[in-house]
Design a protein around this motif. Structure first.
Motif, mmCIF file in Angstrom:
data_model
loop_
_atom_site.group_PDB
_atom_site.id
_atom_site.type_symbol
_atom_site.label_atom_id
_atom_site.label_comp_id
_atom_site.label_asym_id
_atom_site.label_seq_id
_atom_site.Cartn_x
_atom_site.Cartn_y
_atom_site.Cartn_z
ATOM 1 N N LYS A 157 58.837 -61.506 -9.495
ATOM 2 C CA LYS A 157 58.148 -62.292 -10.507
ATOM 3 C C LYS A 157 56.677 -62.430 -10.148
ATOM 4 O O LYS A 157 56.305 -62.427 -8.977
ATOM 5 N N TYR A 160 51.491 -65.855 -9.868
ATOM 6 C CA TYR A 160 50.717 -66.914 -10.494
ATOM 7 C C TYR A 160 50.401 -66.548 -11.947
ATOM 8 O O TYR A 160 50.557 -65.401 -12.363
ATOM 9 N N PHE A 161 49.983 -67.566 -12.705
ATOM 10 C CA PHE A 161 49.502 -67.360 -14.060
ATOM 11 C C PHE A 161 47.986 -67.276 -14.046
ATOM 12 O O PHE A 161 47.328 -68.056 -13.365
ATOM 13 N N PRO A 165 49.181 -71.748 -18.566
ATOM 14 C CA PRO A 165 50.252 -71.233 -19.431
ATOM 15 C C PRO A 165 50.326 -72.039 -20.725
ATOM 16 O O PRO A 165 50.142 -73.255 -20.723
ATOM 17 N N ARG A 228 43.925 -69.929 -11.629
ATOM 18 C CA ARG A 228 45.218 -69.346 -11.252
ATOM 19 C C ARG A 228 46.215 -70.455 -10.965
ATOM 20 O O ARG A 228 46.006 -71.260 -10.056
ATOM 21 N N LYS A 231 53.100 -69.870 -9.953
ATOM 22 C CA LYS A 231 54.309 -69.802 -10.762
ATOM 23 C C LYS A 231 55.477 -70.335 -9.967
ATOM 24 O O LYS A 231 55.753 -69.881 -8.865
#
Length: 232
Positions: A157, A160-161, A165, A228, A231
């Motif tokens: 996965k 990080y985003f 989000p 950032r 996640k």
């Protein structure tokens, strides 16, 4: 100029599964269980939109609370579809696009309309809310295009985003619901902090609610390249 390009061999292989045209509802046969869960996310967002509209027509608070509740239900389905896809070991290009479209409704359009319902109704307020939706749209498109480039953590996965989000907009929905509970919305005591007049007369196009600034900053955070978010 058109942005279209010639599909690669991989694209042809991926899209081949959608070429079954023997029946009127052949597309439905390509849906996987996780895709159906994702559609329920979109269903919840859509129902929130219609509940907000019904509140504006009837002023019945039951519709307002339904509008607040459905995006939260959408988040539940948003979490569940990934788990179902991993459980079934089944992912698809269609599922990825469905996820983004459903998220835009539940966490972009529905929260923006709730903000309008609660009192962000001046011309400039609606400009900010429109920008909020468009930033959410851009954020989702960027995620789909760049997710393969983001470093991966355990389990494959993304670590990080990039940018806030879009489901984080439920934080704004929670604040609005708290204000609604205390009567700090349009038609009752009014939104906290009132309005500022940038130009013209009170009630004109130059009036802006202070709360709109929060939505503006939230929109900017969603499309940020440097922010950032780890996640979980």
């Amino acid at each position: 100029m058109s942005r279209s390009k010639s599909p690669s061999k991989h694209d042809h292989d991926v899209l081949h599964q959608y070429q079954d045209t023997e029946g009127h509802f052949s597309l439905v046969r390509n849906f996987r269980l996780a895709d159906l869960v994702t559609i329920m996310n979109g269903f919840c967002g859509s129902f929130s939109v219609f509940s907000s509209a019904r509140y504006l027509i009837t002023n019945d608070p039951d519709y307002l609370w339904s509008a607040f509740a459905f995006p939260l239900a959408g988040l539940m389905f948003d979490f569940l579809d990934g788990k179902v896809a991993r459980w079934r070991k089944s992912t698809s290009l269609l599922g990825q696009e469905l996820d983004s479209l459903a998220d835009l409704i539940s966490f972009g359009v529905a929260p923006a309309l709730l903000a309008f319902v609660c009192g962000l109704r001046t011309y400039l307020d609606t400009v900010v809310l429109t920008g909020f939706i468009c930033c959410g749209l851009a954020r989702l498109a960027r995620f789909n295009a760049t997710v393969a480039l983001v470093p991966k953590g355990k389990g494959g996965k993304a670590a990080y985003f990039e940018g806030l989000p879009i489901p984080s907009s439920l934080g704004l929905v929670a604040v609005l619901s708290y204000w609604a509970k205390n009567g700090w919305i349009e038609g009752q005591q009014g939104l906290p902090w009132g309005t500022i007049l940038l130009w013209g007369d009170v009630g004109g196009r130059g009036e802006l609610h202070v709360v709109s600034v929060i939505f503006g900053f939230w929109a900017a955070a969603m499309v940020s390249k440097t922010l950032r978010v780890p996640k979980l």
